[in-house]
Design a protein around this motif. Structure first.
Motif, PDB file in Angstrom:
ATOM      1  N   GLU A  28     -15.143   8.893  53.398  1.00 60.78           N
ATOM      2  CA  GLU A  28     -13.859   8.357  52.943  1.00 60.78           C
ATOM      3  C   GLU A  28     -13.638   8.568  51.456  1.00 60.78           C
ATOM      4  O   GLU A  28     -12.664   8.054  50.896  1.00 60.78           O
ATOM      5  CB  GLU A  28     -13.782   6.870  53.292  1.00 60.78           C
ATOM      6  N   GLY A  29     -14.551   9.321  50.805  1.00 63.61           N
ATOM      7  CA  GLY A  29     -14.355   9.689  49.412  1.00 63.61           C
ATOM      8  C   GLY A  29     -15.071   8.816  48.401  1.00 63.61           C
ATOM      9  O   GLY A  29     -14.792   8.914  47.196  1.00 63.61           O
ATOM     10  N   THR A  30     -16.002   7.981  48.833  1.00 66.76           N
ATOM     11  CA  THR A  30     -16.738   7.096  47.932  1.00 66.76           C
ATOM     12  C   THR A  30     -18.079   7.716  47.568  1.00 66.76           C
ATOM     13  O   THR A  30     -18.844   8.103  48.467  1.00 66.76           O
ATOM     14  CB  THR A  30     -16.976   5.716  48.587  1.00 66.76           C
ATOM     15  N   ARG A  31     -18.359   7.818  46.285  1.00 63.87           N
ATOM     16  CA  ARG A  31     -19.663   8.329  45.849  1.00 63.87           C
ATOM     17  C   ARG A  31     -20.724   7.297  46.212  1.00 63.87           C
ATOM     18  O   ARG A  31     -20.760   6.193  45.653  1.00 63.87           O
ATOM     19  CB  ARG A  31     -19.671   8.581  44.343  1.00 63.87           C
ATOM     20  N   THR A  32     -21.594   7.658  47.157  1.00 68.56           N
ATOM     21  CA  THR A  32     -22.478   6.677  47.778  1.00 68.56           C
ATOM     22  C   THR A  32     -23.939   7.070  47.603  1.00 68.56           C
ATOM     23  O   THR A  32     -24.310   8.239  47.761  1.00 68.56           O
ATOM     24  CB  THR A  32     -22.163   6.557  49.284  1.00 68.56           C
ATOM     25  N   LEU A  33     -24.753   6.060  47.294  1.00 71.62           N
ATOM     26  CA  LEU A  33     -26.200   6.228  47.249  1.00 71.62           C
ATOM     27  C   LEU A  33     -26.806   5.347  48.327  1.00 71.62           C
ATOM     28  O   LEU A  33     -26.538   4.136  48.387  1.00 71.62           O
ATOM     29  CB  LEU A  33     -26.757   5.839  45.877  1.00 71.62           C
ATOM     30  N   LEU A  34     -27.621   5.935  49.189  1.00 71.02           N
ATOM     31  CA  LEU A  34     -28.317   5.216  50.254  1.00 71.02           C
ATOM     32  C   LEU A  34     -29.780   5.078  49.847  1.00 71.02           C
ATOM     33  O   LEU A  34     -30.478   6.071  49.653  1.00 71.02           O
ATOM     34  CB  LEU A  34     -28.183   5.985  51.573  1.00 71.02           C
ATOM     35  N   TYR A 125     -22.570   6.607  40.925  1.00 68.28           N
ATOM     36  CA  TYR A 125     -22.147   6.219  42.274  1.00 68.28           C
ATOM     37  C   TYR A 125     -21.194   5.020  42.204  1.00 68.28           C
ATOM     38  O   TYR A 125     -21.206   4.237  41.248  1.00 68.28           O
ATOM     39  CB  TYR A 125     -23.365   5.860  43.130  1.00 68.28           C
ATOM     40  N   ASP A 126     -20.392   4.886  43.258  1.00 67.98           N
ATOM     41  CA  ASP A 126     -19.474   3.754  43.377  1.00 67.98           C
ATOM     42  C   ASP A 126     -19.964   2.718  44.385  1.00 67.98           C
ATOM     43  O   ASP A 126     -19.518   1.574  44.361  1.00 67.98           O
ATOM     44  CB  ASP A 126     -18.087   4.244  43.823  1.00 67.98           C
ATOM     45  N   LEU A 127     -20.856   3.134  45.273  1.00 64.69           N
ATOM     46  CA  LEU A 127     -21.349   2.236  46.316  1.00 64.69           C
ATOM     47  C   LEU A 127     -22.841   2.470  46.507  1.00 64.69           C
ATOM     48  O   LEU A 127     -23.294   3.612  46.601  1.00 64.69           O
ATOM     49  CB  LEU A 127     -20.614   2.490  47.644  1.00 64.69           C
ATOM     50  N   LEU A 128     -23.580   1.379  46.583  1.00 63.50           N
ATOM     51  CA  LEU A 128     -25.007   1.431  46.879  1.00 63.50           C
ATOM     52  C   LEU A 128     -25.235   0.723  48.210  1.00 63.50           C
ATOM     53  O   LEU A 128     -24.908  -0.458  48.358  1.00 63.50           O
ATOM     54  CB  LEU A 128     -25.818   0.741  45.779  1.00 63.50           C
ATOM     55  N   VAL A 129     -25.765   1.452  49.182  1.00 63.00           N
ATOM     56  CA  VAL A 129     -26.116   0.893  50.484  1.00 63.00           C
ATOM     57  C   VAL A 129     -27.641   0.835  50.556  1.00 63.00           C
ATOM     58  O   VAL A 129     -28.306   1.858  50.405  1.00 63.00           O
ATOM     59  CB  VAL A 129     -25.557   1.751  51.640  1.00 63.00           C
ATOM     60  N   VAL A 130     -28.176  -0.362  50.781  1.00 64.18           N
ATOM     61  CA  VAL A 130     -29.625  -0.561  50.733  1.00 64.18           C
ATOM     62  C   VAL A 130     -30.131  -0.908  52.130  1.00 64.18           C
ATOM     63  O   VAL A 130     -29.716  -1.923  52.716  1.00 64.18           O
ATOM     64  CB  VAL A 130     -30.003  -1.681  49.744  1.00 64.18           C
ATOM     65  N   ASP A 131     -31.009  -0.068  52.652  1.00 60.67           N
ATOM     66  CA  ASP A 131     -31.683  -0.353  53.912  1.00 60.67           C
ATOM     67  C   ASP A 131     -32.888  -1.234  53.588  1.00 60.67           C
ATOM     68  O   ASP A 131     -33.943  -0.746  53.196  1.00 60.67           O
ATOM     69  CB  ASP A 131     -32.113   0.950  54.586  1.00 60.67           C
ATOM     70  N   MET A 132     -32.714  -2.544  53.727  1.00 58.83           N
ATOM     71  CA  MET A 132     -33.756  -3.500  53.369  1.00 58.83           C
ATOM     72  C   MET A 132     -34.876  -3.506  54.405  1.00 58.83           C
ATOM     73  O   MET A 132     -34.693  -3.037  55.532  1.00 58.83           O
ATOM     74  CB  MET A 132     -33.148  -4.896  53.257  1.00 58.83           C
ATOM     75  N   PRO A 133     -36.050  -4.054  54.055  1.00 56.10           N
ATOM     76  CA  PRO A 133     -37.116  -4.223  55.054  1.00 56.10           C
ATOM     77  C   PRO A 133     -36.670  -5.203  56.134  1.00 56.10           C
ATOM     78  O   PRO A 133     -35.637  -5.873  56.008  1.00 56.10           O
ATOM     79  CB  PRO A 133     -38.278  -4.786  54.229  1.00 56.10           C
ATOM     80  N   PRO A 134     -37.438  -5.326  57.227  1.00 52.76           N
ATOM     81  CA  PRO A 134     -37.095  -6.311  58.264  1.00 52.76           C
ATOM     82  C   PRO A 134     -37.000  -7.714  57.682  1.00 52.76           C
ATOM     83  O   PRO A 134     -37.605  -8.028  56.657  1.00 52.76           O
ATOM     84  CB  PRO A 134     -38.259  -6.185  59.257  1.00 52.76           C
ATOM     85  N   LEU A 135     -36.248  -8.574  58.349  1.00 60.80           N
ATOM     86  CA  LEU A 135     -35.926  -9.894  57.811  1.00 60.80           C
ATOM     87  C   LEU A 135     -37.133 -10.699  57.317  1.00 60.80           C
ATOM     88  O   LEU A 135     -37.054 -11.315  56.251  1.00 60.80           O
ATOM     89  CB  LEU A 135     -35.167 -10.697  58.866  1.00 60.80           C
ATOM     90  N   PRO A 136     -38.259 -10.751  58.049  1.00 60.33           N
ATOM     91  CA  PRO A 136     -39.371 -11.564  57.542  1.00 60.33           C
ATOM     92  C   PRO A 136     -39.872 -11.122  56.175  1.00 60.33           C
ATOM     93  O   PRO A 136     -40.430 -11.929  55.428  1.00 60.33           O
ATOM     94  CB  PRO A 136     -40.449 -11.373  58.619  1.00 60.33           C
ATOM     95  N   GLN A 137     -39.717  -9.841  55.837  1.00 56.76           N
ATOM     96  CA  GLN A 137     -40.097  -9.361  54.512  1.00 56.76           C
ATOM     97  C   GLN A 137     -38.920  -9.386  53.532  1.00 56.76           C
ATOM     98  O   GLN A 137     -39.096  -9.632  52.336  1.00 56.76           O
ATOM     99  CB  GLN A 137     -40.634  -7.930  54.588  1.00 56.76           C
TER     100      GLN A 137
END
Length: 392
Positions: A28-34, A125-137
């Motif tokens: 959609e045109g957003t500079r994104t860092l995963l 970047y304009d958006l940072l998407v963070v794949d976090m560890p599983p909930l207990p961590q």
């Protein structure tokens, strides 16, 4: 920059949803860092392209980074030894080579938080998407900067540095360098770095997107996560119900579908999130861009309003100030409150947090507390010995 923390229990498809969210934003045109936290390349598996310790382009306007926490720890330790050379020589310590260093428990978590900070402060970047560890961590990880800063302030109070002018004199009298100066400088540097991480996590542009598979296990995990996030003052931007099955006419799949429908109805009624989205089950594990696009994950919502813990003035009506703390899903029997000086220890379920009292409440005594409609209300009565008298 917006920061979206993607969180969910292990096996919920959290990483796949993170990859699909970042890919949609970039399209959609957003500079994104995963940003990924897993040691193994689960992000690369979902995206269909390898990821690693160097940021790499996975699609137009989409960069993926999976930092090597172990290597970062080695670099930090090497830099620490260089800065502390005088003190280590004074103690007769032998230096460690980078090749013989393995990360200590907790070091990888701190390294990942620093990478998150660096990514959030980047202007590329304009958006940072963070794949976090599983909930207990992930839930303890979010509280780590605040807790470590509190430990530092208790063990090495900044006000004691007022006597630092005397240390060179004491050093000359003793004939050796005084390590206390180095100790306070190191503590100040750590506090500054932890404060920067904490600022990213508590920023009004940071939000959490929860991912769970509808069912009893997912419902339990969501209930616990919502409570833990509320205690940290973090807003849930939306809930993604992942792997939702299509209509099934009969057989065992119909029973599983009924279970999913029941959980989805409960999630809609709880009103614990601003939005609920359903992501379909593809009948296979998503792999590559086409599969991720087929999931049709929701776009990133506008930044939600910050979570507030307001203090209501009820002095005229009831003679108290009331501190309102939202704790959705809290159970009265699992709630524990202890005041320690100018701090309040809040224990709820498996979570515990120590928070400073607002300035007005420090001059009050606790007059009672109650839990109503998912909100903790603590009453404070002015202490006559500390509260200014009327007319003064």
């Amino acid at each position: 920059m917006r920061t979206i923390l993607i969180m969910g229990p292990g096996g919920s498809g959290r990483t796949t949803v993170a990859a699909a969210t970042a890919r949609r934003a970039a399209a959609e045109g957003t500079r994104t860092l995963l940003l990924g936290a897993d040691r193994t390349d689960t992000l690369g598996t979902a995206l269909g392209t390898g990821t690693g310790p160097a940021p790499a382009e996975a699609a137009p306007l989409l960069t993926v980074w999976r930092p090597d926490a172990a290597e970062r720890f080695r670099q930090d330790l090497t830099a620490f030894q260089t800065r502390s050379a005088n003190v280590l020589d004074l103690l007769g310590a032998a230096r460690l080579d980078a090749e013989e260093v393995t990360p200590l428990p907790g070091a990888e978590e701190l390294s990942f938080l620093r990478a998150l900070r660096d990514a959030a402060l980047s202007e590329r970047y304009d958006l940072l998407v963070v794949d976090m560890p599983p909930l207990p961590q992930a839930l303890p990880l979010l509280g780590l900067p605040e807790e470590l800063r509190r430990y530092l302030r208790r063990l090495l109070p900044p006000e004691r540095q007022a006597a630092r002018a005397l240390r060179p004199v004491l050093g000359r009298l003793a004939g050796v360098p005084m390590p206390s100066e180095w100790l306070y400088e190191t503590a100040a540097r750590w506090d500054l770095e932890l404060a920067a991480v904490e600022a990213v996590l508590t920023d009004r542009h940071t939000a959490v997107r929860l991912v769970a598979e509808p069912g009893p296990a997912g419902a339990d995990a969501l209930r616990t996560a919502t409570l833990g996030l509320a205690l940290r003052g973090l807003r849930v931007e939306s809930l993604t119900a992942n792997r939702v099955l299509p209509d099934a006419p009969d057989g065992w799949l119909a029973a599983l579908l009924a279970q999913q429908r029941k959980t989805l109805a409960e999630w809609r009624d709880t009103e614990r999130t601003d939005d609920l989205h359903q992501v379909p089950h593809l009948g296979r594990d998503p792999r590559g861009g086409d599969d991720l696009d087929a999931l049709a994950v929701p776009a990133v919502n506008p930044a939600p309003a910050p979570v507030e813990w307001p203090v209501a003035d009820r002095l005229a009506e009831d003679g108290v100030l009331v501190w309102h703390i939202p704790l959705p899903g809290a159970i009265r029997d699992e709630l524990d409150l202890v005041r320690r000086g100018d701090e309040l220890v809040i224990g709820v379920g498996p979570f515990r947090r120590i928070v400073p009292l607002p300035s007005a409440l420090r001059r009050c005594t606790v007059a009672g507390a109650g839990l109503r409609e998912g909100e903790l209300r603590i009453r404070f009565a002015p202490d006559p010995g500390l509260w200014p008298a009327a007319g003064r």
